[in-house]
Each structure stands twice: as C-alpha cells, then as structure tokens.
Design a protein around this motif. Structure first.
Motif, PDB file in Angstrom:
ATOM      1  N   GLU A  53       0.519  -1.613  -0.234  1.00 11.53           N
ATOM      2  CA  GLU A  53      -0.005   0.228   0.019  1.00 11.53           C
ATOM      3  C   GLU A  53       0.567   1.154  -0.182  1.00 11.53           C
ATOM      4  O   GLU A  53       0.053   1.683  -0.996  1.00 11.53           O
ATOM      5  CB  GLU A  53      -0.763   0.167   0.738  1.00 11.53           C
ATOM      6  CG  GLU A  53      -1.921   1.247   1.426  1.00 11.53           C
ATOM      7  CD  GLU A  53      -2.686   1.221   0.385  1.00 11.53           C
ATOM      8  OE1 GLU A  53      -3.462   2.421   0.457  1.00 11.53           O
ATOM      9  OE2 GLU A  53      -2.904   0.275  -0.269  1.00 11.53           O
ATOM     10  N   TYR A  54       1.927   1.590   1.095  1.00 13.22           N
ATOM     11  CA  TYR A  54       2.865   2.522   0.811  1.00 13.22           C
ATOM     12  C   TYR A  54       2.707   2.811  -0.906  1.00 13.22           C
ATOM     13  O   TYR A  54       3.279   3.849  -1.020  1.00 13.22           O
ATOM     14  CB  TYR A  54       4.298   1.736   1.779  1.00 13.22           C
ATOM     15  CG  TYR A  54       5.131   3.006   1.962  1.00 13.22           C
ATOM     16  CD1 TYR A  54       4.268   3.902   3.606  1.00 13.22           C
ATOM     17  CD2 TYR A  54       5.776   3.780   1.884  1.00 13.22           C
ATOM     18  CE1 TYR A  54       5.447   5.280   3.590  1.00 13.22           C
ATOM     19  CE2 TYR A  54       6.390   4.532   1.642  1.00 13.22           C
ATOM     20  CZ  TYR A  54       6.451   5.043   2.691  1.00 13.22           C
ATOM     21  OH  TYR A  54       7.539   6.354   2.736  1.00 13.22           O
ATOM     22  N   GLN A  55       4.066   1.424  -1.181  1.00 13.82           N
ATOM     23  CA  GLN A  55       4.398   2.220  -2.831  1.00 13.82           C
ATOM     24  C   GLN A  55       3.807   2.074  -3.373  1.00 13.82           C
ATOM     25  O   GLN A  55       3.923   3.375  -3.740  1.00 13.82           O
ATOM     26  CB  GLN A  55       5.077   0.676  -2.298  1.00 13.82           C
ATOM     27  CG  GLN A  55       6.186   0.534  -1.901  1.00 13.82           C
ATOM     28  CD  GLN A  55       6.805  -1.544  -2.441  1.00 13.82           C
ATOM     29  OE1 GLN A  55       6.519  -2.212  -2.826  1.00 13.82           O
ATOM     30  NE2 GLN A  55       8.113  -1.467  -1.828  1.00 13.82           N
ATOM     31  N   SER A  56       2.901   1.626  -3.067  1.00 15.53           N
ATOM     32  CA  SER A  56       1.332   1.557  -4.087  1.00 15.53           C
ATOM     33  C   SER A  56       1.164   3.636  -4.391  1.00 15.53           C
ATOM     34  O   SER A  56       0.906   4.173  -5.592  1.00 15.53           O
ATOM     35  CB  SER A  56       0.359   1.458  -4.432  1.00 15.53           C
ATOM     36  OG  SER A  56      -0.917   1.510  -5.292  1.00 15.53           O
ATOM     37  N   ARG A  57       0.629   3.770  -3.120  1.00 12.19           N
ATOM     38  CA  ARG A  57       0.547   5.206  -2.731  1.00 12.19           C
ATOM     39  C   ARG A  57       1.760   6.574  -2.667  1.00 12.19           C
ATOM     40  O   ARG A  57       1.404   7.381  -3.826  1.00 12.19           O
ATOM     41  CB  ARG A  57       0.245   5.644  -1.322  1.00 12.19           C
ATOM     42  CG  ARG A  57      -1.664   4.969  -1.208  1.00 12.19           C
ATOM     43  CD  ARG A  57      -2.150   4.773   0.068  1.00 12.19           C
ATOM     44  NE  ARG A  57      -2.269   6.463   0.472  1.00 12.19           N
ATOM     45  CZ  ARG A  57      -3.219   7.450   0.073  1.00 12.19           C
ATOM     46  NH1 ARG A  57      -4.284   6.106   0.051  1.00 12.19           N
ATOM     47  NH2 ARG A  57      -3.837   8.680   0.372  1.00 12.19           N
ATOM     48  N   MET A  58       2.166   6.327  -3.185  1.00  8.45           N
ATOM     49  CA  MET A  58       4.150   6.996  -3.406  1.00  8.45           C
ATOM     50  C   MET A  58       4.400   6.786  -4.794  1.00  8.45           C
ATOM     51  O   MET A  58       4.026   8.067  -5.340  1.00  8.45           O
ATOM     52  CB  MET A  58       5.034   6.485  -2.787  1.00  8.45           C
ATOM     53  CG  MET A  58       5.456   6.191  -1.517  1.00  8.45           C
ATOM     54  SD  MET A  58       6.254   7.869  -0.597  1.00  8.45           S
ATOM     55  CE  MET A  58       7.465   7.386  -1.211  1.00  8.45           C
TER      56      MET A  58
END
Length: 281
Positions: free
Chosen positions: A16-21
């Motif tokens: 989720e972190y990487q997707s939103r970044m």
C-alpha cells in the motif's frame, strides 16, 4: 502463527505504501491535527460507545504513530521490535478471546481518527472486521456552502433518526431518497426493528458490493445500495440473502457503472422485470 501473520500484514502495508507513493499520495496514516480547521470553528460532541465502520477509520489524532502504519493501517515497522511483538500479542488475543476494549477516536466529517488503539485497529482491519467499538467524540464544523459540508449535515440529520453511521452518500438529497424508499418520514426516529433490519441488509449488501470490486466504480457503497433499493423496493431488498444480492448486482452492474459516470439509472416499476432481463436498459 502470529509472527507469520505480522509478516503478511507488513507485506500488505509495504504494498500500500509503495502504491500510494507512486501515485503521489500520502502513504501513511492521515493525521487529524493536520487537517482540522482553527480552534473555535468547530465544537466537540461526545457520542459515547459507537460501532465504528472499520473502512471509515482512516488515521490518527496526532502524528506520534502515523508513520508506523501504511494508509490502510497495516504495519510498516520490522517484526523484531517491541511494536511487532505487541501487534503479534494482540493478534493472538483476538483469536483466543477477542479484543473487547473499545478504542478512543474522534469523528470528523464522518471519518474516524484514533487517539488510543492504533494496533487494535490494525489487527482487526487485517482480520477484516466490519466494525470496531470505540468511544467517539464528534468534531462538528460550522455550516458552510461547501458540498462536503452540506453532505455532512445531511448525514447528521439522518444520524439523529437512525443512529446509523455506516451510510455515506456522495450526492445531496440521497438521505431523503433513502428514507422515502424505506417508507419513513424525515423526522421519524427508527425503532429497534427498523435499525436491526436495515443494518442486517446493508451489511450483507456491503459485503457483496466489496467482493465485486464496487469501490473501483466511483460510487460509495451507500450510493449503490440506494439505487438497488429503488430498483427492487426496500421491503423486498431487506429480505434478500447474500447470494440473491449477488445475482441482482450482476444484473444491474452496468447501471451502477453508468450512474458512476454521470448517467441516469432506468428504474423499473416491477422488480420482476429486472430479474427477467436487463437488456432493455
């Protein structure tokens, strides 16, 4: 077992972190203190113990723990830490005895921010809990002509009669339409049976809608439920099983997508028409 599940939860958090970044979005939890209007422009209203819809818990009150979680409340810190050990212990406790202590949270514009209990929320969200008990304080903004503010005050009027915090529409006038399709007056306080029947069918619908990927079509679950109830009739809808709802949604899915794109839904007078064919739409 708990350690393995922490690793799985952490993997979901990192994804989720990487997707939103990559999309230029905040990858960690929202912080209420960062978005609140100046003091004096809102008031505090204690709500007591509330069953909070888990998908409406979006952040923390302060930034103290915001970076420990991705925006979906999944953990980001390494497992070999005190944080990881406490998360794993809470996970075991939930499986054996259940987590019963309510969190402490603030509600602002029908979204919830945790003051105490972030790890409890993380564990319960990982386990797909539909709702989480919390002692809630509502932060009530002053009325404005902003659309989101007007929608929120329509929600508050609805909450005063229904005591239901699950429903959230994206278009003005929808709460009035929902009460009409239920055969209720705007100021009619719901009795226990009405609340129980509505929550039961709304929960069933929400589960099916989410499983079909409803969140990706640009409608809130409440938007879709209102369309569904208007097509089939609320008295019929409230008796439907999950499997029946699933079949119905398959038949009207194109209508929901059309509505999400600004089109009009072709309502029918007889639900049987929908069951027989959706080609005429």
């Amino acid at each position: 077992m708990a350690d393995e599940d922490y690793a799985k939860a952490q993997k979901l958090g990192k994804k989720e972190y990487q997707s939103r970044m990559m999309r230029g979005l905040q990858p960690t939890l929202e912080v209420l203190d960062d978005i609140l209007p100046p003091k004096g422009s809102y008031s505090e209203v204690p709500l007591g113990l509330v069953q909070i819809p888990s998908n409406q818990i979006v952040g923390t009150r302060t930034d103290g723990r915001s970076n420990a979680f991705a925006s979906n409340f999944m953990p980001l810190l390494p497992d070999k830490t005190e944080f990881g050990a406490k998360w794993a212990s809470l996970y075991d406790h939930q499986l054996k005895d259940g987590i019963h202590d309510p969190i402490i949270a603030y509600e602002f514009m029908n979204q919830y921010y945790v003051q105490e209990g972030n790890k409890r929320v993380s564990v319960l969200k990982y386990l797909n809990a539909f709702s989480i008990p919390g002692i809630v304080t509502r932060l009530l903004p002053k009325r404005t002509e902003d659309k989101e503010n007007k929608l929120y005050y329509e929600f508050l009027d609805f909450y005063q009669v229904s005591f239901n915090c699950d429903v959230w529409f994206s278009q003005e006038g929808s709460y009035k339409r929902l009460l009409e399709v239920m055969g209720l007056k705007p100021d009619q306080v719901w009795d226990d049976d009405t609340r129980l029947y509505f929550k039961a069918v709304y929960d069933r619908f929400s589960k099916v809608f989410d499983e079909k990927g409803g969140n990706s079509i640009g409608l809130t679950c409440s938007d879709a439920f209102l369309i569904y109830a208007e097509i089939f009739g609320y008295d019929t809808v409230k008796e439907k099983t999950e499997s029946e709802i699933q079949k119905d949604l398959t038949k009207i899915w194109k209508e929901l997508v059309l509505k999400s794109q600004g089109g009009k839904v072709a309502l029918v007078e007889q639900p049987e028409e929908v069951r027989q064919s959706s080609k005429s739409w």
